[in-house]
Write a protein that holds these residues in place. Structure first.
Motif, short mmCIF file in Angstrom:
data_model
loop_
_atom_site.label_atom_id
_atom_site.label_comp_id
_atom_site.label_asym_id
_atom_site.label_seq_id
_atom_site.Cartn_x
_atom_site.Cartn_y
_atom_site.Cartn_z
N ALA A 195 0.83 -1.20 0.00
CA ALA A 195 0.00 0.00 0.00
C ALA A 195 0.87 1.25 0.00
O ALA A 195 0.56 2.25 -0.66
N ALA A 224 -3.85 3.68 -1.30
CA ALA A 224 -4.39 2.65 -2.18
C ALA A 224 -5.90 2.81 -2.38
O ALA A 224 -6.42 2.55 -3.47
N THR A 245 1.74 -1.64 -10.72
CA THR A 245 1.90 -2.41 -9.47
C THR A 245 1.71 -3.89 -9.74
O THR A 245 2.49 -4.73 -9.28
N VAL A 271 -4.64 -4.33 0.23
CA VAL A 271 -4.41 -3.98 -1.18
C VAL A 271 -5.31 -4.79 -2.11
O VAL A 271 -5.71 -4.31 -3.18
N SER A 274 -8.55 -3.75 -4.14
CA SER A 274 -8.54 -3.16 -5.48
C SER A 274 -8.96 -4.18 -6.54
O SER A 274 -9.16 -3.82 -7.71
#
Length: 321
Positions: A195, A224, A245, A271, A274
């Motif tokens: 993050a 994030a 990423t 994370v 997402s």
């Protein structure tokens, strides 16, 4: 073991994080009986931290011990060493040097204590209570403030000869790349896929594209989640942050697959909220960088553990392992 026997045993799981420590009592079926948290940063001295834990937890133990057996304590912590029962040189904790946490907690609580790093604890939790039940070979990647790794091979956690195997977040994915804010190494996976790394990437990219929605946020609001919110609104730069990423994560995962040939890789942590924005490029770049005999064999799976309880469950699993 009968259901009655399982219900008549419980363990304490403690997850020590750089900011917060979560803890709770868990039975062998993976039910969290009671839980709480405290601020890790409020206790510059480890012994004061343990005293506060004891004050909070002892009444719980006394209550549940009337009808069940207290089997022990499992602790997940950064740089936790399973063999030695210590935390050693943890960059994200204020307690520096070597902290003999197993000895100190055992002396205070009077029960056996097992220690490992937080990602290993998450892997154990997944194997005992989550989607990895029945799997003998898998990797757990924790994507939060940092990046952790836990490797299970032949049904057992890989600790290495000294207890520190699995520090996958500090493997180098871009030689000479971004400097890590704590370790000083350059180009580690954690510097890109955590993050913290996502926030750094977003700040760099938004500076080059004034029209990005990311520029609607103050510097300290870029994280994030705000990148995800912008991506959901169709912002191409926010989506590029996740693509980049995911690329770095996928390239690293390809290396991990080729050295251990797991059945699956589990992703866990904040994370992964997402979703497809990071998993789709991660999967694509993983497959693209795999030797053909490994391609299209390894599943990329989100952890089944409830994030709110996963750290406690993982730590408690040490007691039963």
């Amino acid at each position: 073991m009968s259901i009655e026997q399982i219900q008549s045993q419980f363990a304490l799981g403690i997850d020590i994080g750089g900011t917060n420590t979560k803890f709770g009592l868990v039975n062998q079926r993976g039910e969290v009986l009671i839980k709480d948290r405290l601020k890790t940063t409020d206790y510059p001295e480890f012994i004061d931290f343990v005293d506060e834990l004891y004050n909070k937890i002892k009444p719980w133990i006394d209550e549940y011990a009337q009808d069940a057996v207290f089997k022990g304590i499992g602790v997940g912590a950064p740089n936790g060493n399973f063999y030695k029962g210590t935390i050693e040189q943890a960059a994200n904790l204020q307690w520096k040097g070597i902290v003999p946490i197993s000895n100190i907690i055992t002396e205070k609580f009077g029960v056996p204590v097992k220690v490992t790093n937080d990602a290993n604890a998450a892997a154990l939790g997944e194997m005992m209570y989550g989607a990895a039940r029945g799997m003998k070979d898998f990797i757990m990647i924790t994507l939060g403030t940092g990046v952790g790794g836990g490797i299970v091979s032949g049904g057992k956690l890989v600790y290495g000869h000294d207890g520190y195997a699995g520090e996958l977040g500090h493997s180098i994915v871009k030689p000479g790349g971004r400097k890590h804010w704590n370790t000083g190494s350059r180009g580690s996976l954690e510097a890109y896929a955590s993050a913290t790394g996502i926030a750094i990437t977003a700040k760099k990219m938004r500076a080059e594209f004034p029209d990005s929605l990311l520029n609607n946020y103050h510097e300290d609001e870029i994280n994030a989640k705000t990148v995800f919110d912008c991506a959901e609104q169709g912002d191409e730069i926010a989506r590029e942050v996740f693509r980049y990423t995911g690329q770095k994560l996928g390239e690293a995962l390809a290396n991990f697959v080729m050295f251990s040939s797991p059945e699956a890789i589990f992703l866990f942590g904040g994370v992964i909220q997402s979703g497809k924005y990071i998993t789709e490029p991660a999967k694509m770049y993983m497959e693209r960088n795999l030797f053909p005999i490994f391609q299209n064999k390894v599943k990329l799976i989100f952890s089944e553990l409830d994030e709110a309880d996963a750290a406690i469950l993982g730590a408690s699993a040490l007691v039963w392992a």
